[in-house]
Each structure stands twice: as C-alpha cells, then as structure tokens.
Design an enzyme around this catalytic site. Sequence first.
Site, PDB file in Angstrom:
ATOM      1  NE  ARG A  70       0.667  -2.656  -8.716  1.00 38.42           N
ATOM      2  CZ  ARG A  70      -0.632  -2.409  -8.567  1.00 38.42           C
ATOM      3  NH1 ARG A  70      -1.430  -2.389  -9.615  1.00 38.42           N
ATOM      4  NH2 ARG A  70      -1.138  -2.200  -7.377  1.00 38.42           N
ATOM      5  CE1 TYR A 198       7.057   1.552  -7.775  1.00 38.06           C
ATOM      6  CE2 TYR A 198       5.412   0.267  -8.942  1.00 38.06           C
ATOM      7  CZ  TYR A 198       5.996   0.667  -7.759  1.00 38.06           C
ATOM      8  OH  TYR A 198       5.549   0.172  -6.585  1.00 38.06           O
ATOM      9  CE  LYS A 207       1.826  -7.599  -6.782  1.00 38.99           C
ATOM     10  NZ  LYS A 207       1.676  -6.372  -6.108  1.00 38.99           N
ATOM     11  CG  HIS A 227      -2.219  -8.916  -4.260  1.00 42.09           C
ATOM     12  ND1 HIS A 227      -2.833  -7.690  -4.230  1.00 42.09           N
ATOM     13  CD2 HIS A 227      -0.912  -8.673  -4.023  1.00 42.09           C
ATOM     14  CE1 HIS A 227      -1.932  -6.744  -3.968  1.00 42.09           C
ATOM     15  NE2 HIS A 227      -0.762  -7.327  -3.835  1.00 42.09           N
ATOM     16  CB  SER A 249      -1.472  -2.212  -3.762  1.00 43.69           C
ATOM     17  OG  SER A 249      -1.501  -3.206  -4.753  1.00 43.69           O
ATOM     18  CB  CYS A 251      -4.460  -2.646   2.330  1.00 38.41           C
ATOM     19  SG  CYS A 251      -5.278  -1.406   1.329  1.00 38.41           S
ATOM     20  CG  ASP A 278       2.898  -8.530  -3.161  1.00 40.68           C
ATOM     21  OD1 ASP A 278       2.050  -7.787  -2.625  1.00 40.68           O
ATOM     22  OD2 ASP A 278       3.174  -8.476  -4.368  1.00 40.68           O
ATOM     23  NE  ARG A 370       5.679  -0.313  -3.298  1.00 40.86           N
ATOM     24  CZ  ARG A 370       4.700  -1.124  -2.904  1.00 40.86           C
ATOM     25  NH1 ARG A 370       4.971  -2.304  -2.407  1.00 40.86           N
ATOM     26  NH2 ARG A 370       3.433  -0.767  -3.001  1.00 40.86           N
TER      27      ARG A 370
HETATM   28  P1  GTP Z   1       1.837  -3.836  -1.353  1.00 38.89           P
HETATM   29  O1  GTP Z   1       3.304  -4.112  -1.228  1.00 38.89           O
HETATM   30  O2  GTP Z   1       1.545  -2.602  -2.129  1.00 38.89           O
HETATM   31  O3  GTP Z   1       1.058  -5.004  -1.869  1.00 38.89           O
HETATM   32  O4  GTP Z   1       1.319  -3.403   0.131  1.00 38.89           O
HETATM   33  P2  GTP Z   1       1.062  -4.216   1.481  1.00 38.89           P
HETATM   34  O5  GTP Z   1      -0.318  -4.774   1.464  1.00 38.89           O
HETATM   35  O6  GTP Z   1       2.175  -5.151   1.749  1.00 38.89           O
HETATM   36  O7  GTP Z   1       1.048  -3.039   2.579  1.00 38.89           O
HETATM   37  P3  GTP Z   1       2.109  -2.655   3.732  1.00 38.89           P
HETATM   38  O8  GTP Z   1       2.218  -3.715   4.784  1.00 38.89           O
HETATM   39  O9  GTP Z   1       3.377  -2.234   3.088  1.00 38.89           O
HETATM   40  O10 GTP Z   1       1.403  -1.390   4.405  1.00 38.89           O
HETATM   41  C1  GTP Z   1       1.094  -0.224   3.684  1.00 38.89           C
HETATM   42  C2  GTP Z   1       0.864   0.947   4.609  1.00 38.89           C
HETATM   43  O11 GTP Z   1      -0.155   0.642   5.557  1.00 38.89           O
HETATM   44  C3  GTP Z   1       2.114   1.312   5.418  1.00 38.89           C
HETATM   45  O12 GTP Z   1       2.236   2.706   5.428  1.00 38.89           O
HETATM   46  C4  GTP Z   1       1.821   0.787   6.789  1.00 38.89           C
HETATM   47  O13 GTP Z   1       2.464   1.532   7.785  1.00 38.89           O
HETATM   48  C5  GTP Z   1       0.301   0.851   6.885  1.00 38.89           C
HETATM   49  N1  GTP Z   1      -0.241  -0.230   7.757  1.00 38.89           N
HETATM   50  C6  GTP Z   1       0.092  -1.544   7.712  1.00 38.89           C
HETATM   51  N2  GTP Z   1      -0.557  -2.251   8.675  1.00 38.89           N
HETATM   52  C7  GTP Z   1      -1.331  -1.370   9.337  1.00 38.89           C
HETATM   53  C8  GTP Z   1      -2.242  -1.496  10.452  1.00 38.89           C
HETATM   54  O14 GTP Z   1      -2.475  -2.576  11.018  1.00 38.89           O
HETATM   55  N3  GTP Z   1      -2.861  -0.341  10.857  1.00 38.89           N
HETATM   56  C9  GTP Z   1      -2.624   0.852  10.260  1.00 38.89           C
HETATM   57  N4  GTP Z   1      -3.276   1.918  10.718  1.00 38.89           N
HETATM   58  N5  GTP Z   1      -1.774   1.008   9.219  1.00 38.89           N
HETATM   59  C10 GTP Z   1      -1.132  -0.082   8.752  1.00 38.89           C
HETATM   60  C1  SPV Z   2       1.514  -3.710  -5.162  1.00 37.51           C
HETATM   61  O1  SPV Z   2       1.269  -2.605  -5.662  1.00 37.51           O
HETATM   62  O2  SPV Z   2       0.604  -4.513  -4.834  1.00 37.51           O
HETATM   63  C2  SPV Z   2       2.909  -4.108  -4.884  1.00 37.51           C
HETATM   64  C3  SPV Z   2       3.973  -3.278  -5.426  1.00 37.51           C
HETATM   65  O3  SPV Z   2       3.144  -5.132  -4.276  1.00 37.51           O
HETATM   66  S1  SPV Z   2       4.215  -3.546  -7.110  1.00 37.51           S
HETATM   67  O4  SPV Z   2       5.294  -4.540  -7.264  1.00 37.51           O
HETATM   68  O5  SPV Z   2       4.618  -2.299  -7.690  1.00 37.51           O
HETATM   69  O6  SPV Z   2       3.029  -4.057  -7.734  1.00 37.51           O
HETATM   70 MN    MN Z   3       1.222  -6.152  -3.666  1.00 39.30          MN
END
Ligand code: GTP
Ligand code: SPV
Ligand code: MN
Length: 585
Positions: A70, A198, A207, A227, A249, A251, A278, A370
């Site tokens: 983004r 993207y 979003k 979110h 994002s 996290c 999400d 992704r």
């Molecule tokens: P968006 O889709 O961008 O909103 O992200 P999200 O909040 O859904 O994050 P996601 O679960 O995809 O995790 C993002 C990154 O953080 C990945 O590389 C995971 O492997 C890592 N991660 C997720 N949970 C943990 C955790 O509990 N500990 C650690 N160390 N890393 C984590």
């Molecule tokens: C984020 O960045 O928080 C996502 C991926 O969930 S996107 O759809 O690109 O915003």
């Molecule tokens: Mn997100």
Amino acid sequence: MIIKHKKLLSWVKEMAALCKPDKIVWIDGTEEEKRRLEQEAFRTGELIELNQEKLPGCVYHRTSPTDVARTEHLTFICTKKKSDAGPTNNWMSPKEAFEKGRQLFKNSMVGRTMYVIPFSMGPVGSAFSKIGIELTDSIYVVLNMRIMTRIGSAVLERLGKDGEFTKGLHSKADLDPNRRLILHFPEENTIWSVGSGYGGNVLLGKKCLSLRLGSFLGNKEGWLAEHMLIMGIEDPSGYIGYIAAAFPSACGKTNLAMLIPPEGLKKKGYRIWTVGDDIAWMRIDTDGQLWAVNPEAGFFGVAPGTNSKTNPNMMAAIRSNTIYTNVLLKMDKTVWWEGGDPPVPDEGIDWQGRPWRPGTDVLSSHPNSRFTVPARQCPSITNRMEHHHGVPISAIIFGGRRARLAPLVYEAFTWRHGVYMGATMASERTAAQYGKQGEVRRDPMAMLPFCGYNMADYFKHWLQMGKRMARPPKVFHVNWFRTDENGDYLWPGFGENLRVLEWVIDRCRAGVGAAESPIGYVPRVEDLDLNGLNLPNGTMDKLLEINKIEWKEELKDHREFFKMFGKRLPKEIWDEYRALEKRLA
Ligand code: GTP
Ligand code: SPV
Ligand code: MN
C-alpha cells in the site's frame, strides 16, 4: 444480464466514456466465467497457471516491482472540509481530487476490457452488509475480489432498481508510481484508485470500503469498522469466548486468528474458531453487547513466515483455489517463500521474474508477498460465517511490534482506559507499507492508515460506544515481539499465544488473578498456564516487566502525538493521560 438500476447504468456509462475501454463485461460470478478469465490471463501473461496436480485451482501473479505494498503517501481522504479528514490523513478537496483523477483515468482503458464487479461486503442480503460496484481493467482484481468478497448476479439482484452502492473505479493505467492515486470520497460514497495493481490499493472492498468509508459511516450511524481479526476460543466446558484484536499490518492477525493450540491446552479441551483475519464490523445489539461480523469472504495473507509449524491451518487452506502474488515460482510450477516449509529449493524464478538460487542476499519472495484464499478452505473456519448478527465480543485486544517497553499482556482498568490504550498504540513499520522499516510510529487501534475521518472524532466515537453498552468488552494489550539483548524474540509466539488468550478469556469470566500495575492489570507468572513451554529462567519476568523510566519517556510521546489534534481531542483522553502520569509518578 438485464440491469434495471438506472443510476448504476448511467454511472458505468459515464466512467466508460472517461476511461474508454474497448468493451464492458458484467461479472456474474459463475465458475464458467472464472475459467474464461483465467484462460485469457494465462494468454496475456497476467497470470501463470500453477502445477494443477500439486496445487489444483491455483494461479500465480507478479506485480510491477514498484507496486508491492500500500502507498499511504498517495492515499487521500477527500472531504469538503480538511478538518474532517483530520491531521493523520492526507487530504485533497473533492474538486481537486476528481480533476486530478480524471486526468489519470482519461483513456486509461484503451485496448482493455472494463469489468463491472458487483460485490457485497458481508453476506448478500444481510441488513448489515454493504454493496459496492468496482469497475476495473484487471482480471487479477476480478479473480481476487471473487475470493475476498461475495460477487456477481445475486448482488445485483439484491441491489434491485435503486439500491445504495459504493461507486468504485480502478484502473492499472500505466502502473507509474508518479501517476498513482488512491482517492476516497466518503461524502459521495465513491473510491477512485489509479496506477496500481497491488492488493490493498485495488481490492476496493477491503481497506477502501470496509475500513475508510466504513469507519466514516460507522461514526455517523453508531457502529465500528475496525482493522481487527475475530476469533472464537472454545474452552474445556464448551463455552466459546469471542475476541476481536487490532494489530497493525503484518503484525500477526492472520496467524493468531487460526492458531493451533499447544499440546497441553489441546488436551485440556481448547479449540479455535476463525471468524476473520483483517476486518471487523461491530454493532451494539438489543442485548447491550457488542457483536462482530467479518465483512470479507477470503484471506489476503502474508506469505513469508507461513509454514506448517507457524500456521498449519493456513498451509492446509492454500493447497487449492489460491492466488499467489510475488512469491518464488519453482521449476515444477509450485511456490515457495522465505520462512516457508523446507526444503529450500535449489532454484526458481524470483518475485521479479529473475532466475534465483539460494545462498545469496537476494530474496526469492517480496517480504509483502501474499496469497488470496477462500475463508471456507480454512480448517478452523467458524460455522457462523454467514450469520447476519455475527458473534458476541467478550474482549478487545490491541497489540503491536515493540522490541521494548510493552509487556506480553496487560488489561485496561476500564473501557475508557482501554480506549486510551488503543489510542496510544505504536508499532515498528513493516513491509506492508512503503516507508522506513522498523521505525516505531504511533498507530491508534491499528487504524492510522485506515481511519476515514478525523481521528479525534474517532476516539470520541469509541468513548461513546462504551457508554452505550450494557456490558462493554474488557480491553487488553499484547506484545508478542519483545526482544532480549541480542534482538531475539523472548516469546515463542504463534500457537503459544493461546496461553495468553486463555488468561484473557478467564479474566473476562472473572476467574483468574492478576497484579495491579501503573499501566493496567498484569498476570503474575503463576496466572498463566506455561506447562510444556520450558522457557529459560527469568524470561517470563522479562516479558512481564514494566520499566517505569521507559514508560515515563513513552508518556512524553503520547503527549506529542495527542497535541496534533488540538481542541478536537476528547477531554477524557487527557484525563486518562494525567491518570497514567500520576500512577507512574
Ligand atoms: P496484514 O494482512 O498485513 O494486516 O497482516 P497480519 O496482521 O494479518 O499479520 P500476519 O499474521 O500475516 O503476520 C505477519 C508476519 O508476522 C508473518 O511473517 C508472521 O510469520 C509473523 N508473526 C505472526 N505471529 C507472530 C508471533 O506470534 N510471533 C512472531 N515472532 N512472529 C509472528
Ligand atoms: C494490510 O496491509 O493491512 C493488509 C494487506 O491487510 S492490504 O490489503 O494490502 O492492505
Ligand atoms: Mn490488514
């Protein structure tokens, strides 16, 4: 298809006159249509067909190398008054934005097809759902929307002759970052996105509609668009406590939403139900409780780090009918990414289309690469996905990536304190957005990039929601990312996070203990079930430590952040600030 909606027809005509596509195709959402679009995209190279024996129904896509996340600096909230967008958003007047947009959209679809995608955020026909129409010149967008939302004829039927809909216009145009704009017109229920291909910039239901326009509407109509992931935690008695959790994002929302309980907790009888990963739309029902629905129908998840240990549910989900974007393409037409399942492939084609071999510094996959997958393919998916009322929320959790300062978990004293906790959230920047990675920035409720109105008003709205509820959810803050002197994570994370959620749910049912600290209630080590975890001595103390000196420093930053809202910031926020200051003194 016969379209009876006159306003819809005339708007499509008007936008087509601007973008000048060679033809217009109305998307009906059928399997047959999907196959036809895929075949066409294979011919043009927009998509690559993956190994259909190993990955049935899966396809592969690469975005332009300058179009991989983004672009917040090119994202605008276009309200008549600048103050209604507030100090945290980029603002443009609607007049200027439409003019700039028109220049970029002009003739952008010459030689291309304009697809008309009717989509519903939330189950088609639910009183809480919102309908949008996205016009796009990208088959990749059509196929993603097909997974992420409910699309096609049923939506048009629901819209009838004169139903309300969000007007979404998207064109890849020339994908030039200097000619890219993501424009939101909340007062006109309109979104214009140009120059990108993207995910978050172009899947306009996500979003743009569900959060930016959604939050604006939520403020007007008295609900919340957040979110947040939504998950159910079934305890040994069979009771399911639902939580909604906001992390910025990349996290950990997707991973938490579908975690697998560690052995000991599984034996006790714990089970997880995934509702969303999400976005949460939350309303107060007649029972005075907060109820949440996930308006999406799929997951657009981060690939790197996803493997059979960290997220087995997701690995099971993405074996079929999945779109992979910007990952490594292996020679056998399967895929891989950094932190994926072993073995590391000997060779492949990287996310930029170049030959790749392991052992160099070059990443095979973009850090924000992704997959797009239907939610129903996730083994832990709830059976309440289509329920119009969603699920009742017992706890709200905020969290971010903080190498220091924030303990593993703590609980707010009251709803108002919880709002302060959310408002002062901060996190290190990740690959999900352009900008300096790792830098700590304030990201209230993980909504900094997604709040479609003045954030001071947003805080006020949160405070008021609390007053309207008979039993507001308890509010917590978590941090899975605290590190030691060497920069290694102290907490193992992923499935083990359930140990923290168990405490959270038990706190909501008033069972388990805690200690009072200046920043909130914190578990004592003995309040958490750590059986089988075997962390080195002293680690738990480090994870739960609250360093008053560091917190006093942090408080200065809270103050600086809040000052930007001036008089518009609710008085209650300053009251909470002073109360925290006093407790830390
Ligand atoms: P968006 O889709 O961008 O909103 O992200 P999200 O909040 O859904 O994050 P996601 O679960 O995809 O995790 C993002 C990154 O953080 C990945 O590389 C995971 O492997 C890592 N991660 C997720 N949970 C943990 C955790 O509990 N500990 C650690 N160390 N890393 C984590
Ligand atoms: C984020 O960045 O928080 C996502 C991926 O969930 S996107 O759809 O690109 O915003
Ligand atoms: Mn997100």
